[in-house]
Scaffold this motif. Structure first.
Motif, PDB file in Angstrom:
ATOM      1  N   PRO A 198       0.812  -1.223   0.000  1.00 25.65           N
ATOM      2  CA  PRO A 198       0.000   0.000   0.000  1.00 25.65           C
ATOM      3  C   PRO A 198       0.842   1.268   0.000  1.00 25.65           C
ATOM      4  O   PRO A 198       0.500   2.251  -0.674  1.00 25.65           O
ATOM      5  N   ASP A 199       1.959   1.265   0.727  1.00 24.83           N
ATOM      6  CA  ASP A 199       2.826   2.453   0.756  1.00 24.83           C
ATOM      7  C   ASP A 199       3.447   2.733  -0.604  1.00 24.83           C
ATOM      8  O   ASP A 199       3.702   3.893  -0.953  1.00 24.83           O
ATOM      9  N   ASP A 200       3.706   1.687  -1.385  1.00 24.28           N
ATOM     10  CA  ASP A 200       4.253   1.892  -2.728  1.00 24.28           C
ATOM     11  C   ASP A 200       3.267   2.687  -3.579  1.00 24.28           C
ATOM     12  O   ASP A 200       3.650   3.574  -4.344  1.00 24.28           O
ATOM     13  N   GLU A 201       1.988   2.358  -3.435  1.00 17.34           N
ATOM     14  CA  GLU A 201       0.971   3.069  -4.201  1.00 17.34           C
ATOM     15  C   GLU A 201       0.876   4.529  -3.759  1.00 17.34           C
ATOM     16  O   GLU A 201       0.795   5.435  -4.589  1.00 17.34           O
ATOM     17  N   LEU A 233      -8.902   6.701   4.135  1.00 11.65           N
ATOM     18  CA  LEU A 233      -8.051   7.808   4.575  1.00 11.65           C
ATOM     19  C   LEU A 233      -8.014   7.936   6.097  1.00 11.65           C
ATOM     20  O   LEU A 233      -6.960   8.217   6.680  1.00 11.65           O
ATOM     21  N   ALA A 234      -9.154   7.741   6.766  1.00  8.73           N
ATOM     22  CA  ALA A 234      -9.204   7.920   8.222  1.00  8.73           C
ATOM     23  C   ALA A 234      -8.220   7.000   8.939  1.00  8.73           C
ATOM     24  O   ALA A 234      -7.572   7.407   9.908  1.00  8.73           O
ATOM     25  N   GLY A 235      -8.076   5.776   8.446  1.00  4.47           N
ATOM     26  CA  GLY A 235      -7.180   4.838   9.103  1.00  4.47           C
ATOM     27  C   GLY A 235      -5.725   4.983   8.696  1.00  4.47           C
ATOM     28  O   GLY A 235      -4.846   4.383   9.329  1.00  4.47           O
ATOM     29  N   ARG A 236      -5.449   5.777   7.644  1.00  2.00           N
ATOM     30  CA  ARG A 236      -4.071   5.890   7.139  1.00  2.00           C
ATOM     31  C   ARG A 236      -3.612   7.343   7.090  1.00  2.00           C
ATOM     32  O   ARG A 236      -2.658   7.669   6.384  1.00  2.00           O
ATOM     33  N   PHE A 462     -12.222  17.800 -10.632  1.00  2.00           N
ATOM     34  CA  PHE A 462     -10.784  18.016 -10.695  1.00  2.00           C
ATOM     35  C   PHE A 462     -10.302  17.775 -12.119  1.00  2.00           C
ATOM     36  O   PHE A 462     -10.937  17.055 -12.888  1.00  2.00           O
ATOM     37  N   ASN A 463      -9.161  18.371 -12.448  1.00  2.00           N
ATOM     38  CA  ASN A 463      -8.568  18.128 -13.754  1.00  2.00           C
ATOM     39  C   ASN A 463      -7.894  16.765 -13.822  1.00  2.00           C
ATOM     40  O   ASN A 463      -7.854  16.133 -14.870  1.00  2.00           O
ATOM     41  N   SER A 464      -7.330  16.329 -12.691  1.00  2.00           N
ATOM     42  CA  SER A 464      -6.639  15.032 -12.644  1.00  2.00           C
ATOM     43  C   SER A 464      -6.972  14.357 -11.325  1.00  2.00           C
ATOM     44  O   SER A 464      -7.102  15.020 -10.296  1.00  2.00           O
ATOM     45  N   MET A 465      -7.071  13.051 -11.356  1.00  6.52           N
ATOM     46  CA  MET A 465      -7.419  12.317 -10.130  1.00  6.52           C
ATOM     47  C   MET A 465      -6.722  10.958 -10.089  1.00  6.52           C
ATOM     48  O   MET A 465      -6.599  10.285 -11.107  1.00  6.52           O
ATOM     49  N   TRP A 466      -6.261  10.611  -8.893  1.00  6.88           N
ATOM     50  CA  TRP A 466      -5.692   9.284  -8.613  1.00  6.88           C
ATOM     51  C   TRP A 466      -6.566   8.666  -7.523  1.00  6.88           C
ATOM     52  O   TRP A 466      -6.702   9.232  -6.457  1.00  6.88           O
ATOM     53  N   ILE A 467      -7.137   7.512  -7.818  1.00 11.64           N
ATOM     54  CA  ILE A 467      -7.966   6.814  -6.837  1.00 11.64           C
ATOM     55  C   ILE A 467      -7.167   5.634  -6.316  1.00 11.64           C
ATOM     56  O   ILE A 467      -6.796   4.733  -7.065  1.00 11.64           O
ATOM     57  N   ALA A 468      -6.888   5.660  -5.022  1.00 13.61           N
ATOM     58  CA  ALA A 468      -6.041   4.633  -4.409  1.00 13.61           C
ATOM     59  C   ALA A 468      -6.878   3.497  -3.828  1.00 13.61           C
ATOM     60  O   ALA A 468      -8.100   3.592  -3.684  1.00 13.61           O
ATOM     61  N   THR A 469      -6.199   2.394  -3.518  1.00 13.69           N
ATOM     62  CA  THR A 469      -6.772   1.270  -2.778  1.00 13.69           C
ATOM     63  C   THR A 469      -7.932   0.607  -3.484  1.00 13.69           C
ATOM     64  O   THR A 469      -8.884   0.155  -2.857  1.00 13.69           O
TER      65      THR A 469
END
Length: 470
Positions: A198-201, A233-236, A462-469
């Motif tokens: 997860p940290d790599d992402e 996000l709350a847990g990380r 937003f113009n750009s977005m990254w969705i994690a997890t």
């Protein structure tokens, strides 16, 4: 929303304009509760979520779950769900179908409603259920036009009934139309990345955001709005901030720069820590909890080192000497008198004088009192100690201080729901519990990168977005 509106006005060449009233749905319903009372549309006094929580605690703590906040929270959420989705009232639930938990909840709701009736108050969800009828009967003053932003999910039955009632009396509502094939935005091109850890992402997301920020010379430009959405996000939260600081500010990260220190950061996290974990509020709670007869050595060290007490600029070295002296000769616990003596011995006279005056005030505040009286007492004690008059506060700390004052105001409003004056220990426990439950995050000063949870991201563009997890 206000910032985006201001940017659009400036882009249009406007030099002055009337700012729109931008509030959350719950805040707007709270405003309507007050207006309904003033207009005579309701006879009971509206209470806030914080006040209702205390009533739920009084109801539930008479049973086996004494002091269990998770049970209080579950009961509040269940009560909200019953009203939001128009479910059958617990008193009407058929007995043969009930579990032990359902029977217990039915009993709690009955007690809760009796308490509300005895105190002459109405909670926010009971009022919200009655609101459509009040609107249809023209009992409340309403705006001519309402624009909804962020309502990406299907409205709950309660919300839908409120919107229908508003439209029935002629209020124009914008943004309520469901998304169809014709109105849906163009589906963006997406790239899928895979990672082992997860940290790599998160690190890759931070590097991606930094690359995009560096590609735009004007960070305030609408062309560079970037979002990183982290569903958990709350847990990380701490991990996310650590990794982004490591990527965006390697020298600051190497020097272990504290995240609470002032300094421009190109990102803003929408989710904050509990108010009690911010140093200014934590020090205020620490000072209010001081017992003049028993102050342990670590607590005494925190008092002497607090940057928010008056005189810290001129006495910092002397107060450090007092801390060192206590560590050399004092037992684990000391009295306030001994703490004053340590200050005097190290020539930290200003703090010593403040502590002496505080001892007198603290002795006067022994009897039980109503929450509003405790607020006045707490403010007096903090002022006597010179709290808030230490080093100059930076913008983030000013916002924490404002939120702290709001918390005290909310605490004082508990007069409406407590049965009798409460002792100091109970007052401090209630205040600390609310400080731990109140999330605070500083306002976004216009950072190009937003780090959000899913709920905060809904409705934003937003113009750009990254969705994690994923």
């Amino acid at each position: 929303e206000k910032r985006r509106d201001a940017e659009a006005r400036v882009a249009e060449g406007a030099q002055a304009w009337r700012a729109p009233e931008v509030v959350s749905l719950s805040a707007w319903l709270g405003k309507l509760r007050g207006e309904a009372l003033m207009a005579g549309a309701i006879s009971s006094v509206p209470i806030s979520a914080s006040q209702a929580r205390l009533l739920w605690q009084q109801v539930i703590d008479t049973d086996v779950f004494v002091g269990e906040p998770r049970v209080h929270s579950l009961a509040e959420r269940a009560w909200r769900t019953v009203h939001e989705y128009g479910l059958q009232h617990p008193r009407d639930w058929p007995e043969p179908l009930l579990s032990d938990d359902s029977r217990q909840f039915r009993e709690w709701t009955a007690r809760f409603e009796r308490l509300c009736a005895e105190r002459g108050v109405i909670d926010e969800w009971t009022f919200a259920t009655a609101l459509p009828k009040l609107i249809a009967a023209h009992r409340i003053k309403l705006p001519d036009r309402i624009e909804l932003t962020g309502f990406e999910l299907q409205p709950t039955p309660l919300q839908a009934s409120i919107f229908e009632a508003l439209e029935s009396v002629g209020v124009e509502i914008l943004g309520l139309k469901p998304v169809t094939a014709d109105t849906a935005p163009e589906f963006p091109q997406m790239t899928l990345h895979t990672f082992v850890q997860p940290d790599d992402e998160l690190r890759a997301a931070a590097e991606w955001a930094r690359t995009r920020v560096e590609a735009h010379s004007d960070h305030n430009s609408n062309e560079s709005t970037i979002a990183v959405v982290v569903p958990d996000l709350a847990g990380r939260l701490a991990r996310v901030e650590r990794i982004f600081r490591q990527v965006f500010d390697p020298p600051g990260f190497a020097l272990a720069r504290n995240s609470a220190e002032p300094g421009p950061e190109p990102w803003h996290v929408s989710l904050g820590l509990p108010l009690a974990q911010w140093s200014l509020a934590a020090d205020a709670l620490l000072l209010l909890g001081l017992d003049p007869a028993r102050i342990d050595q670590p607590t005494a060290g925190r008092v002497l080192a607090s940057p928010y007490l008056a005189g810290i600029d001129s006495e910092a070295r002397r107060r450090a000497d007092a801390t060192a002296g206590l560590m050399r000769w004092s037992p684990f616990e000391i009295t306030a008198f001994e703490l004053v003596a340590a200050c005097t011995k190290s020539a930290a006279n200003k703090l010593g004088t403040q502590l002496n005056a505080w001892r007198v005030k603290r002795a006067e505040h022994r009897s039980p009192a109503w929450p509003s009286e405790w607020v006045a007492r707490f403010q007096t004690e903090l002022e006597t100690l010179g709290f808030g008059r230490g080093r100059a506060l930076e913008s983030r700390e000013f916002q924490v201080l404002a939120r702290w004052h709001e918390l005290l105001e909310e605490f004082g409003a508990l007069d409406a729901v407590v049965a009798a004056p409460i002792p100091r220990g109970s007052a401090l426990s209630l205040l600390a519990e609310r400080a731990n439950g109140a999330t605070f995050r500083e306002r976004n000063p216009g950072c190009p990168v937003e780090i959000l949870g899913v709920e905060e991201a809904l409705g934003s563009r937003f113009n750009s977005m990254w969705i994690a997890t994923l």
